[in-house]
Design a protein around this motif. Structure first.
Motif, PDB file in Angstrom:
ATOM      1  N   SER A 184      57.108  22.118  41.474  1.00 32.06           N
ATOM      2  CA  SER A 184      58.320  22.452  42.252  1.00 32.06           C
ATOM      3  C   SER A 184      58.073  22.400  43.696  1.00 32.06           C
ATOM      4  CB  SER A 184      58.853  23.935  42.205  1.00 32.06           C
ATOM      5  OG  SER A 184      59.720  24.320  43.178  1.00 32.06           O
ATOM      6  N   PRO A 185      59.078  21.938  44.390  1.00 35.67           N
ATOM      7  CA  PRO A 185      58.748  21.497  45.936  1.00 35.67           C
ATOM      8  C   PRO A 185      58.477  22.798  46.553  1.00 35.67           C
ATOM      9  CG  PRO A 185      60.789  20.720  45.127  1.00 35.67           C
ATOM     10  CD  PRO A 185      60.216  21.147  44.027  1.00 35.67           C
ATOM     11  N   HIS A 186      58.698  24.221  45.896  1.00 37.70           N
ATOM     12  CA  HIS A 186      58.607  25.362  46.578  1.00 37.70           C
ATOM     13  C   HIS A 186      56.820  25.831  46.253  1.00 37.70           C
ATOM     14  CE1 HIS A 186      62.722  25.347  47.617  1.00 37.70           C
ATOM     15  NE2 HIS A 186      63.014  25.204  46.319  1.00 37.70           N
ATOM     16  N   ILE A 187      56.430  25.162  45.468  1.00 37.07           N
ATOM     17  CA  ILE A 187      55.134  25.588  44.931  1.00 37.07           C
ATOM     18  C   ILE A 187      53.908  24.880  45.701  1.00 37.07           C
ATOM     19  CG2 ILE A 187      53.586  25.798  42.971  1.00 37.07           C
ATOM     20  CD1 ILE A 187      55.629  27.730  42.818  1.00 37.07           C
ATOM     21  N   ASP A 188      53.302  25.555  46.412  1.00 32.12           N
ATOM     22  CA  ASP A 188      52.039  25.079  47.140  1.00 32.12           C
ATOM     23  C   ASP A 188      50.884  24.880  46.061  1.00 32.12           C
ATOM     24  OD1 ASP A 188      49.937  24.250  49.204  1.00 32.12           O
ATOM     25  OD2 ASP A 188      49.199  26.139  48.953  1.00 32.12           O
ATOM     26  N   PRO A 189      50.262  23.746  45.967  1.00 32.80           N
ATOM     27  CA  PRO A 189      49.261  23.414  44.863  1.00 32.80           C
ATOM     28  C   PRO A 189      47.875  24.572  45.258  1.00 32.80           C
ATOM     29  CG  PRO A 189      49.249  21.581  46.157  1.00 32.80           C
ATOM     30  CD  PRO A 189      50.469  22.313  46.437  1.00 32.80           C
ATOM     31  N   VAL A 190      47.618  24.529  46.466  1.00 28.46           N
ATOM     32  CA  VAL A 190      46.419  25.545  46.753  1.00 28.46           C
ATOM     33  C   VAL A 190      46.656  26.708  46.251  1.00 28.46           C
ATOM     34  CG1 VAL A 190      44.991  26.131  48.571  1.00 28.46           C
ATOM     35  CG2 VAL A 190      45.539  23.953  48.503  1.00 28.46           C
ATOM     36  N   THR A 191      47.880  27.223  46.643  1.00 23.43           N
ATOM     37  CA  THR A 191      48.298  28.679  46.441  1.00 23.43           C
ATOM     38  C   THR A 191      48.329  28.862  44.789  1.00 23.43           C
ATOM     39  OG1 THR A 191      49.593  28.937  48.445  1.00 23.43           O
ATOM     40  CG2 THR A 191      50.068  30.666  46.739  1.00 23.43           C
ATOM     41  N   LEU A 192      48.794  28.037  44.273  1.00 15.12           N
ATOM     42  CA  LEU A 192      48.913  28.082  42.655  1.00 15.12           C
ATOM     43  C   LEU A 192      47.389  28.136  41.936  1.00 15.12           C
ATOM     44  CD1 LEU A 192      50.341  27.460  40.208  1.00 15.12           C
ATOM     45  CD2 LEU A 192      50.032  25.178  40.292  1.00 15.12           C
ATOM     46  N   ARG A 193      46.644  27.413  42.410  1.00 15.21           N
ATOM     47  CA  ARG A 193      45.548  27.418  41.721  1.00 15.21           C
ATOM     48  C   ARG A 193      44.559  28.745  42.302  1.00 15.21           C
ATOM     49  NH1 ARG A 193      45.326  21.947  43.755  1.00 15.21           N
ATOM     50  NH2 ARG A 193      43.803  22.529  45.749  1.00 15.21           N
ATOM     51  N   ARG A 194      44.806  29.204  43.484  1.00 15.40           N
ATOM     52  CA  ARG A 194      44.137  30.690  43.806  1.00 15.40           C
ATOM     53  C   ARG A 194      44.909  31.502  43.037  1.00 15.40           C
ATOM     54  NH1 ARG A 194      45.380  30.657  49.029  1.00 15.40           N
ATOM     55  NH2 ARG A 194      47.296  32.157  48.568  1.00 15.40           N
ATOM     56  N   GLU A 195      46.175  31.840  42.917  1.00 13.49           N
ATOM     57  CA  GLU A 195      46.799  32.704  42.308  1.00 13.49           C
ATOM     58  C   GLU A 195      46.485  32.898  40.786  1.00 13.49           C
ATOM     59  OE1 GLU A 195      48.285  35.614  43.671  1.00 13.49           O
ATOM     60  OE2 GLU A 195      47.499  34.662  45.703  1.00 13.49           O
ATOM     61  N   THR A 196      46.269  31.558  40.086  1.00 15.93           N
ATOM     62  CA  THR A 196      46.066  31.477  38.733  1.00 15.93           C
ATOM     63  C   THR A 196      44.728  32.090  38.368  1.00 15.93           C
ATOM     64  OG1 THR A 196      47.337  29.700  38.600  1.00 15.93           O
ATOM     65  CG2 THR A 196      45.754  29.778  37.064  1.00 15.93           C
ATOM     66  N   PHE A 197      43.815  31.725  39.299  1.00 14.61           N
ATOM     67  CA  PHE A 197      42.265  32.174  39.090  1.00 14.61           C
ATOM     68  C   PHE A 197      42.426  33.790  39.299  1.00 14.61           C
ATOM     69  CE2 PHE A 197      40.796  27.921  38.362  1.00 14.61           C
ATOM     70  CZ  PHE A 197      39.697  28.130  38.116  1.00 14.61           C
ATOM     71  N   LEU A 198      43.007  34.242  40.372  1.00 17.84           N
ATOM     72  CA  LEU A 198      42.823  35.469  40.485  1.00 17.84           C
ATOM     73  C   LEU A 198      43.520  36.304  39.518  1.00 17.84           C
ATOM     74  CD1 LEU A 198      43.852  35.852  44.510  1.00 17.84           C
ATOM     75  CD2 LEU A 198      41.346  36.295  43.481  1.00 17.84           C
ATOM     76  N   THR A 199      44.555  35.839  38.986  1.00 18.43           N
ATOM     77  CA  THR A 199      45.277  36.514  37.832  1.00 18.43           C
ATOM     78  C   THR A 199      44.281  36.606  36.602  1.00 18.43           C
ATOM     79  OG1 THR A 199      47.520  35.774  38.515  1.00 18.43           O
ATOM     80  CG2 THR A 199      47.109  36.635  36.203  1.00 18.43           C
ATOM     81  N   LEU A 200      43.717  35.297  36.375  1.00 19.80           N
ATOM     82  CA  LEU A 200      42.603  35.313  35.165  1.00 19.80           C
ATOM     83  C   LEU A 200      41.703  36.116  35.473  1.00 19.80           C
ATOM     84  CD1 LEU A 200      42.599  31.639  34.404  1.00 19.80           C
ATOM     85  CD2 LEU A 200      43.082  33.435  32.594  1.00 19.80           C
ATOM     86  N   LEU A 201      40.917  36.136  36.558  1.00 24.94           N
ATOM     87  CA  LEU A 201      39.836  36.944  36.842  1.00 24.94           C
ATOM     88  C   LEU A 201      40.138  38.530  36.975  1.00 24.94           C
ATOM     89  CD1 LEU A 201      37.970  34.757  39.730  1.00 24.94           C
ATOM     90  CD2 LEU A 201      37.389  35.065  37.129  1.00 24.94           C
ATOM     91  N   LYS A 202      41.202  38.799  37.419  1.00 25.44           N
ATOM     92  CA  LYS A 202      41.521  40.285  37.313  1.00 25.44           C
ATOM     93  C   LYS A 202      41.697  40.903  35.888  1.00 25.44           C
ATOM     94  CE  LYS A 202      44.799  40.240  40.499  1.00 25.44           C
ATOM     95  NZ  LYS A 202      45.929  40.472  41.538  1.00 25.44           N
ATOM     96  N   GLY A 203      42.339  40.010  34.942  1.00 20.56           N
ATOM     97  CA  GLY A 203      42.403  40.069  33.549  1.00 20.56           C
ATOM     98  C   GLY A 203      40.991  40.091  32.816  1.00 20.56           C
ATOM     99  N   LEU A 204      40.076  39.621  33.673  1.00 16.90           N
ATOM    100  CA  LEU A 204      38.650  39.567  32.900  1.00 16.90           C
ATOM    101  C   LEU A 204      37.857  40.597  33.427  1.00 16.90           C
ATOM    102  CD1 LEU A 204      37.979  35.700  32.689  1.00 16.90           C
ATOM    103  CD2 LEU A 204      38.279  37.513  30.635  1.00 16.90           C
ATOM    104  N   GLY A 205      38.672  41.634  34.460  1.00 14.17           N
ATOM    105  CA  GLY A 205      37.931  42.712  34.993  1.00 14.17           C
ATOM    106  C   GLY A 205      37.453  42.686  36.289  1.00 14.17           C
ATOM    107  N   LEU A 206      37.869  41.667  37.119  1.00 18.87           N
ATOM    108  CA  LEU A 206      37.216  41.410  38.585  1.00 18.87           C
ATOM    109  C   LEU A 206      37.977  42.497  39.373  1.00 18.87           C
ATOM    110  CD1 LEU A 206      35.657  39.960  40.622  1.00 18.87           C
ATOM    111  CD2 LEU A 206      37.749  38.563  40.922  1.00 18.87           C
ATOM    112  N   ASP A 207      37.056  43.425  39.938  1.00 21.05           N
ATOM    113  CA  ASP A 207      37.593  44.127  41.181  1.00 21.05           C
ATOM    114  C   ASP A 207      37.560  43.663  42.597  1.00 21.05           C
ATOM    115  OD1 ASP A 207      38.032  46.364  42.932  1.00 21.05           O
ATOM    116  OD2 ASP A 207      36.969  47.825  41.808  1.00 21.05           O
ATOM    117  N   LEU A 208      38.627  43.097  43.065  1.00 15.71           N
ATOM    118  CA  LEU A 208      38.701  42.307  44.286  1.00 15.71           C
ATOM    119  C   LEU A 208      37.886  43.034  45.444  1.00 15.71           C
ATOM    120  CD1 LEU A 208      42.133  40.547  44.069  1.00 15.71           C
ATOM    121  CD2 LEU A 208      40.049  39.766  43.502  1.00 15.71           C
TER     122      LEU A 208
END
Length: 226
Positions: free
Chosen positions: A176-200
């Motif tokens: 989508s024109p409203h989705i920044d690819p860098v932000t998408l990758r970062r948020e995807t990884f953070l979501t996955l890592l938090k689901g795997l137990g990462l404490d930010l």
């Protein structure tokens, strides 16, 4: 009398053929590209490529082997450039994305098809294994450091799948024109890592200041990143 080619002559011309084939695979697709196309691209006789490669599958395997090795080398260098698991994971991701976006024809050939004769090319199998091992290694380091939980190979494939999907969407211009690819990758990884137990908060000590921070302060704008 024809000149006898040295081993370096052969390797140099194989590299030229591989370069030409990579361009042509990107231009025509693997199905429509022929050995005659490769010969014409280099201005040589139609039979010349057959002196270096058995057939189109052979040259396609060479293109893919080189691409997997180059990608593996890029992520290996990125892994070695950082000193802690979180930073290493971030640098590996950046190197992966940079390679994919700078070598889009090769990247598509690496992942968009699977040769039925792939097992007949041990160098290709080794290159694929090398790339996969690097992705698994960075996941294993996060697990060994106690930052996340899981089985290393499965975690690596989860992270790799997410990264690959985001890259392909960007390359295909399907975001989508409203989705920044860098932000998408970062948020995807953070979501996955938090689901795997990462404490930010507890892992924040692993995070050096972003590379672009100085540029942001001096210009008031974020510098573009892959």
């Amino acid at each position: 009398m024809p000149r006898v080619l040295s081993s370096s002559d052969v390797e140099d011309f194989r590299d030229r053929l591989t370069d030409a084939a990579e361009r042509l695979f990107g231009r025509h697709g693997p199905e429509r590209m022929t050995m005659r196309h490769v010969a014409a691209e280099l201005g040589v006789s139609p039979m010349t490529p057959y002196r270096y490669f058995k057939d189109k599958d052979d040259i396609l395997a060479a293109v893919r082997t080189r691409a997997f090795n180059r990608m593996a080398a890029a992520v290996e260098a990125a892994f070695a450039s950082a000193t802690d698991p979180v930073a290493r994971s971030r640098e590996v991701g950046r190197a992966y994305v940079t390679f994919a976006l700078e070598h889009q024809h090769a990247y598509r050939l690496m992942f968009d098809l699977s040769q039925s004769t792939e097992a007949d090319y041990p160098d290709l199998v080794a290159a694929c294994t090398r790339a996969r091992a690097m992705m698994t290694r960075q996941a294993a380091e996060l697990i060994d450091a106690g930052l996340i939980t899981g089985e290393p190979e499965m975690v690596a494939h989860m992270l790799w799948s997410a990264l690959h999907g985001a890259v392909v969407l960007q390359m295909a211009d399907k975001l989508s024109p409203h989705i920044d690819p860098v932000t998408l990758r970062r948020e995807t990884f953070l979501t996955l890592l938090k689901g795997l137990g990462l404490d930010l908060q507890s892992s924040s000590r692993h995070r050096p200041a972003p590379r672009h921070a100085a540029a942001t302060r001096s210009t008031g704008r974020r510098t573009p990143r892959p």
